[in-house]
Design a protein around this motif. Sequence first.
Motif, PDB file in Angstrom:
ATOM      1  N   HIS A 215      -9.987  52.294 -22.337  1.00  0.00           N
ATOM      2  CA  HIS A 215      -8.772  52.931 -21.806  1.00  0.00           C
ATOM      3  C   HIS A 215      -8.300  54.051 -22.722  1.00  0.00           C
ATOM      4  O   HIS A 215      -7.117  54.340 -22.795  1.00  0.00           O
ATOM      5  CB  HIS A 215      -7.658  51.891 -21.641  1.00  0.00           C
TER       6      HIS A 215
ATOM      7  N   TRP B  22     -10.548  40.398 -24.275  1.00  0.00           N
ATOM      8  CA  TRP B  22     -10.346  41.758 -23.780  1.00  0.00           C
ATOM      9  C   TRP B  22      -9.415  41.759 -22.569  1.00  0.00           C
ATOM     10  O   TRP B  22      -8.525  42.616 -22.477  1.00  0.00           O
ATOM     11  CB  TRP B  22     -11.697  42.366 -23.412  1.00  0.00           C
ATOM     12  N   ARG B  23      -9.591  40.819 -21.673  1.00  0.00           N
ATOM     13  CA  ARG B  23      -8.696  40.736 -20.515  1.00  0.00           C
ATOM     14  C   ARG B  23      -7.263  40.469 -20.965  1.00  0.00           C
ATOM     15  O   ARG B  23      -6.311  41.055 -20.430  1.00  0.00           O
ATOM     16  CB  ARG B  23      -9.173  39.609 -19.575  1.00  0.00           C
ATOM     17  N   HIS B  24      -7.120  39.600 -21.964  1.00  0.00           N
ATOM     18  CA  HIS B  24      -5.788  39.269 -22.462  1.00  0.00           C
ATOM     19  C   HIS B  24      -5.129  40.486 -23.107  1.00  0.00           C
ATOM     20  O   HIS B  24      -3.962  40.800 -22.816  1.00  0.00           O
ATOM     21  CB  HIS B  24      -5.890  38.124 -23.472  1.00  0.00           C
ATOM     22  N   THR B  25      -5.850  41.173 -23.978  1.00  0.00           N
ATOM     23  CA  THR B  25      -5.269  42.344 -24.649  1.00  0.00           C
ATOM     24  C   THR B  25      -5.039  43.490 -23.672  1.00  0.00           C
ATOM     25  O   THR B  25      -4.108  44.276 -23.845  1.00  0.00           O
ATOM     26  CB  THR B  25      -6.187  42.799 -25.792  1.00  0.00           C
ATOM     27  N   THR B  26      -5.880  43.586 -22.651  1.00  0.00           N
ATOM     28  CA  THR B  26      -5.671  44.626 -21.641  1.00  0.00           C
ATOM     29  C   THR B  26      -4.367  44.380 -20.882  1.00  0.00           C
ATOM     30  O   THR B  26      -3.602  45.320 -20.613  1.00  0.00           O
ATOM     31  CB  THR B  26      -6.851  44.660 -20.654  1.00  0.00           C
TER      32      THR B  26
ATOM     33  N   ALA C 263      -1.585  45.330 -23.190  1.00  0.00           N
ATOM     34  CA  ALA C 263      -1.486  46.778 -23.360  1.00  0.00           C
ATOM     35  C   ALA C 263      -0.842  47.439 -22.149  1.00  0.00           C
ATOM     36  O   ALA C 263      -0.176  48.467 -22.269  1.00  0.00           O
ATOM     37  CB  ALA C 263      -2.866  47.371 -23.605  1.00  0.00           C
TER      38      ALA C 263
ATOM     39  N   ASP D 258      -7.628  51.857 -29.052  1.00  0.00           N
ATOM     40  CA  ASP D 258      -7.422  51.149 -27.794  1.00  0.00           C
ATOM     41  C   ASP D 258      -6.673  49.845 -28.078  1.00  0.00           C
ATOM     42  O   ASP D 258      -7.177  48.977 -28.785  1.00  0.00           O
ATOM     43  CB  ASP D 258      -8.775  50.853 -27.161  1.00  0.00           C
TER      44      ASP D 258
ATOM     45  N   ALA E  42      -6.401  47.486 -26.302  1.00  0.00           N
ATOM     46  CA  ALA E  42      -7.105  46.386 -25.666  1.00  0.00           C
ATOM     47  C   ALA E  42      -8.359  45.989 -26.438  1.00  0.00           C
ATOM     48  O   ALA E  42      -9.269  45.393 -25.875  1.00  0.00           O
ATOM     49  CB  ALA E  42      -7.487  46.775 -24.233  1.00  0.00           C
ATOM     50  N   ASP E  43      -8.410  46.320 -27.702  1.00  0.00           N
ATOM     51  CA  ASP E  43      -9.559  45.970 -28.538  1.00  0.00           C
ATOM     52  C   ASP E  43      -9.546  44.462 -28.798  1.00  0.00           C
ATOM     53  O   ASP E  43      -8.659  43.949 -29.485  1.00  0.00           O
ATOM     54  CB  ASP E  43      -9.488  46.739 -29.859  1.00  0.00           C
ATOM     55  N   PRO E  44     -10.522  43.711 -28.274  1.00  0.00           N
ATOM     56  CA  PRO E  44     -10.510  42.257 -28.469  1.00  0.00           C
ATOM     57  C   PRO E  44     -10.864  41.852 -29.898  1.00  0.00           C
ATOM     58  O   PRO E  44     -10.579  40.727 -30.310  1.00  0.00           O
ATOM     59  CB  PRO E  44     -11.575  41.760 -27.493  1.00  0.00           C
TER      60      PRO E  44
END
Length: 664
Positions: A448, A517-521, A524, A563, A565-567
């Motif tokens: 993103h 990644w889904r969680h951080t996205t 974000a 980003d 959303a960086d896991p």
Amino acid sequence: MTTTTLAVLVPLLPFLGAAAGLLLGRTAPGFVRPLAVLPSLVSLALAVVVAVRQGGDQAVDAATELTPTGSVPIELALHIDGFAALVAVLVGVVASCVQIYSTGYLRDDPRYPSYAALVSLFTSAMLLVVYSGDLMVLLVGWEIMGICSYFLVGHYWETPEARAASLKAFLVTKLGDLPFLIGLFALAADAGSFRIRTVLGTVASGGLDHPTLIALLLLAGVAGKSAQFPLHSWLPDAMAGPTPVSALIHAATMVAAGVYFIARLLPVFAASSAALLVLAVMAAVTMAGSALAALAQDDIKRVLAYSTIGQLGYMTGALAVGDRGGAVFHLLSHGAFKALLFLAAGVIIHAAGTNSLAAMSRMKDLRARVPDAYWTMTVALLALAAIPPFSGFFSKEAVLGAAEHAATGHAEGIPGAAGWIVLVAGLVTALLTAAYAMRLWLLAFRGHGAEAPDHGRQPLAMNAVLWVLAVPSLAFGLTTGLLPDWFDGHELTPTVATSVLGTGVALAGGIVTYGAWRHTTALAARVPLGAVAAHPEGDAGLVEAEAIASHAPAYGDVASAPDPADPGRLLLGPLHRHAAVGFHLDAVYATLFVRPVQAGATLVRFLDREVVDTYVRGAGALPRLLGAAVRRAQTGNVQTYVSALLAGTVVLAVAALLVATAGA
């Protein structure tokens, strides 16, 4: 032609191509690209013929004495067994792909002629190491690779990062080469020869007097050349060079040389249980530490660099448990998919027209922009993560299976502790490898970040090479049934226990990373990107001084902010800031070595200026003062001279009178 003649031509052709390229690069630029590509392709074809003729049978040996030495002879010798034959094919494939790829990647580079010639020389040196049957001739190729890496990593010498990286690579590898050279001389002294065949015969008969000392000295050189702990820190910084150079160094030359050297002389190391334990610990620390560091990197090439370090750790781990078949099998498999990973990363960078896009935090949904790189890199990442049926699964399982075999006491002469160390570290690293492979794929192709300018489609030569390398990355592991003849009859089929464990932890690593990644996205999406960039010392810890010093981007604006959303940040937690800078190893080296050397140099400079120079100046000043005093007495006035003479006479007379009076 005989097999020996063909084998001589394999390293000779790239060498001649390099010499011709250097001579004709300026006077006949039209010949530069053919001289770069054709010798590598012909050398590859000859290497394939040599491998087919060798066929896994008895090793091909030939030698001629270079010059009488009066003691231990040095011979121009060939020793081509199944391992050497296959590794030479790998070198030829990767070098040819890199040369073809570079014709597009560096088509506008004014220094392309010298670059192409150095790549050819690099290839020739590695092939010399692979085929050489004499340790001193092998050392020649070993050192030529070192100087080639210095020039190629520093290709963009206008940038301070490239200059520093090339110097660091050269010095760190030379730090390991010094004990390596001493170890070679000690080995030759014990064996009475530099011939590899003679050395192995001496080991088999128990003729080595100092096996542990020799093995440890040689390991120092291997640690430097193959970027193993603690001499691995040069490799991530070497990413300052052109991306095709990174592919060549990481996949088939330089770092592969150390692993191949141990495989070729494994009986020397196996003669010492202590050396095998040291090798196992070195491999374990390298595997786990580099995987953690890869999970924290933002630059895509540095992720791949730490990945190479970890995969080399698998190879040295296999050697630590006495399985050179598994080590070389993983070397071959890794060479294909790692070359593909780097060249695909080069396509991504080339598409943006700038190296700055190497930062994954700035990438935004590149799937449509670079479809060839997207699909082929996906294949290579699956191979890296050891997901069946990709090649990395078979080769990595060969390593884990060998470790399990040694851990349960079924490997004769191998310490069980070495097996357990490699097995546990290998499984942990399998989990982490799948995690950072998934993270790289998500950030690069579903990120993103800011939209980069589109610089058009990449040259055909670059994309075609990706698909060529995708074939062995996908299917090489399926050839395990055909390879045992080249691996001393060693069975390479994965075992059930390690296959289940290895694949299970790899899938777990990928799934957990995707969930992170889904969680951080989702988080974000609720936090403006500008707010993240404005709070660099907040919960995400976006800006670290040491990370900036280690070439991570400076986040001065929203477009360049990482980003959110960086896991990797979520998975590593507080460990992230340490992993991002390689666990401060460079800072440790600076404290233990760099600063004391600088302090010593400052002291020497002070002593030279304030003590030595003062003495020299004083030694010159005294005669000068005496001369000035004497010069003042030389007035040229006769009356003055007569007056001084009379005065002196009076003084002497008075002195004589006083002495006489005192005596009376």
